[in-house]
Write a protein that holds these residues in place. Sequence first.
Motif, PDB file in Angstrom:
ATOM      1  N   SER A  42      44.024  64.058  57.668  1.00 47.01           N
ATOM      2  CA  SER A  42      43.741  62.625  57.686  1.00 47.01           C
ATOM      3  C   SER A  42      42.848  62.256  58.869  1.00 47.01           C
ATOM      4  O   SER A  42      42.712  63.014  59.829  1.00 47.01           O
ATOM      5  N   THR A  44      43.536  60.005  61.018  1.00 46.95           N
ATOM      6  CA  THR A  44      44.427  59.858  62.168  1.00 46.95           C
ATOM      7  C   THR A  44      44.685  61.205  62.830  1.00 46.95           C
ATOM      8  O   THR A  44      44.608  61.328  64.053  1.00 46.95           O
ATOM      9  N   ARG A  47      41.632  62.247  64.714  1.00 46.98           N
ATOM     10  CA  ARG A  47      41.453  61.425  65.905  1.00 46.98           C
ATOM     11  C   ARG A  47      42.377  61.888  67.033  1.00 46.98           C
ATOM     12  O   ARG A  47      41.979  61.987  68.187  1.00 46.98           O
ATOM     13  N   ALA A  94      50.547  57.329  68.887  1.00 50.27           N
ATOM     14  CA  ALA A  94      50.313  57.975  67.594  1.00 50.27           C
ATOM     15  C   ALA A  94      51.386  57.706  66.541  1.00 50.27           C
ATOM     16  O   ALA A  94      51.083  57.723  65.350  1.00 50.27           O
ATOM     17  N   LEU A 106      49.852  63.040  60.543  1.00 49.49           N
ATOM     18  CA  LEU A 106      49.882  63.537  61.920  1.00 49.49           C
ATOM     19  C   LEU A 106      50.054  65.049  61.910  1.00 49.49           C
ATOM     20  O   LEU A 106      50.437  65.625  60.888  1.00 49.49           O
TER      21      LEU A 106
END
Length: 150
Positions: A42, A44, A47, A94, A106
């Motif tokens: 993903s 996220t 990142r 997060a 995650l």
Amino acid sequence: MYEIMETDLTAEAYKPLLNRMCDVCDTFTFAVLPKCMMGKPSVTLCRILEELEPYLKEIVHTNGTRANLFDSHMSVPNYEYHLCKESQDVLLRAAESIFHWQQPALPEDLTFLKKGKEYFVTNAHEGYAMLFAEDRYLAELRGTKWNKTE
């Protein structure tokens, strides 16, 4: 050893638990499962890897995470990071639960190490975590219910 189930950890206890890990431990690790298992990572997840890049110690390829082993032919990158105020801030932003640390959103199975030894290991998708030390602070932390398993 102590175990905590997802249902025995309130949302309010996440940040104090994570802060305690950061006070006691010096390293954290997690895995990024291969695309063949989880699909494309993903935005996220990507990142977070980017934000944590300055604190990366090493990437070790094994056939699983700290909580799960897979077939011997699997190669799973386990990312190991220095624990400091800046990396702690990334972890706190997060997620809202220790059990949110699972793909695809995650990285998988956030784990904390103290002097190279496992201190706290999560198996997020199974909904439990293990504490490998006597820790009075965590035992008394409001919003947690620990079970001794030995």
